[in-house]
Design a protein around this motif. Sequence first.
Motif, PDB file in Angstrom:
ATOM      1  N   ALA A 197       0.834  -1.200   0.000  1.00  0.00           N
ATOM      2  CA  ALA A 197       0.000   0.000   0.000  1.00  0.00           C
ATOM      3  C   ALA A 197       0.872   1.254   0.000  1.00  0.00           C
ATOM      4  O   ALA A 197       0.606   2.210  -0.758  1.00  0.00           O
ATOM      5  CB  ALA A 197      -0.936  -0.004   1.204  1.00  0.00           C
ATOM      6  N   LEU A 198       1.897   1.273   0.812  1.00  0.00           N
ATOM      7  CA  LEU A 198       2.794   2.431   0.868  1.00  0.00           C
ATOM      8  C   LEU A 198       3.523   2.610  -0.464  1.00  0.00           C
ATOM      9  O   LEU A 198       3.665   3.729  -0.949  1.00  0.00           O
ATOM     10  CB  LEU A 198       3.796   2.268   2.015  1.00  0.00           C
ATOM     11  N   ALA A 199       3.972   1.528  -1.049  1.00  0.00           N
ATOM     12  CA  ALA A 199       4.649   1.608  -2.344  1.00  0.00           C
ATOM     13  C   ALA A 199       3.709   2.128  -3.420  1.00  0.00           C
ATOM     14  O   ALA A 199       4.106   2.930  -4.274  1.00  0.00           O
ATOM     15  CB  ALA A 199       5.199   0.237  -2.731  1.00  0.00           C
ATOM     16  N   SER A 200       2.446   1.714  -3.388  1.00  0.00           N
ATOM     17  CA  SER A 200       1.467   2.192  -4.362  1.00  0.00           C
ATOM     18  C   SER A 200       1.236   3.689  -4.220  1.00  0.00           C
ATOM     19  O   SER A 200       1.189   4.413  -5.208  1.00  0.00           O
ATOM     20  CB  SER A 200       0.139   1.449  -4.197  1.00  0.00           C
ATOM     21  N   VAL A 201       1.086   4.141  -3.007  1.00  0.00           N
ATOM     22  CA  VAL A 201       0.870   5.570  -2.768  1.00  0.00           C
ATOM     23  C   VAL A 201       2.102   6.364  -3.186  1.00  0.00           C
ATOM     24  O   VAL A 201       1.987   7.410  -3.827  1.00  0.00           O
ATOM     25  CB  VAL A 201       0.520   5.821  -1.285  1.00  0.00           C
ATOM     26  N   THR A 202       3.284   5.867  -2.861  1.00  0.00           N
ATOM     27  CA  THR A 202       4.518   6.555  -3.238  1.00  0.00           C
ATOM     28  C   THR A 202       4.665   6.596  -4.757  1.00  0.00           C
ATOM     29  O   THR A 202       5.014   7.639  -5.323  1.00  0.00           O
ATOM     30  CB  THR A 202       5.732   5.855  -2.600  1.00  0.00           C
ATOM     31  N   ALA A 203       4.402   5.499  -5.415  1.00  0.00           N
ATOM     32  CA  ALA A 203       4.494   5.457  -6.877  1.00  0.00           C
ATOM     33  C   ALA A 203       3.502   6.419  -7.509  1.00  0.00           C
ATOM     34  O   ALA A 203       3.822   7.115  -8.479  1.00  0.00           O
ATOM     35  CB  ALA A 203       4.259   4.036  -7.379  1.00  0.00           C
ATOM     36  N   MET A 204       2.299   6.459  -6.966  1.00  0.00           N
ATOM     37  CA  MET A 204       1.295   7.383  -7.482  1.00  0.00           C
ATOM     38  C   MET A 204       1.758   8.822  -7.292  1.00  0.00           C
ATOM     39  O   MET A 204       1.599   9.660  -8.194  1.00  0.00           O
ATOM     40  CB  MET A 204      -0.048   7.160  -6.768  1.00  0.00           C
ATOM     41  N   PHE A 205       2.343   9.125  -6.163  1.00  0.00           N
ATOM     42  CA  PHE A 205       2.821  10.478  -5.900  1.00  0.00           C
ATOM     43  C   PHE A 205       3.910  10.861  -6.901  1.00  0.00           C
ATOM     44  O   PHE A 205       3.857  11.935  -7.499  1.00  0.00           O
ATOM     45  CB  PHE A 205       3.364  10.574  -4.460  1.00  0.00           C
TER      46      PHE A 205
END
Length: 86
Positions: free
Chosen positions: A73-81
């Motif tokens: 989840a954190l990686a997804s949010v970071t990638a989206m950012f």
Amino acid sequence: MANRLDALLEKQEEIAEDISHIKEAVYNPDKGIFARVKVLEQQIIADGLVRISQLETTVANMRKLQWTIMGTALASVTAMFFKDFL
């Protein structure tokens, strides 16, 4: 600017939906991980063979899964950012 903000909001909604599916898979009272652990505990106690090592292994695996889910989840949010803002 408005298009990027709309895209960000859509991605955030998708991530929120994905997280709700993950929570359902983990916490579902009938098929979730905690339900499986409960069934295993009942089987061990019903047999009269309380095996602490099996319980510790199950808890350790649950912790690994929780860290994996949170990391994803954190990686997804970071990638989206990075994708949307940089």
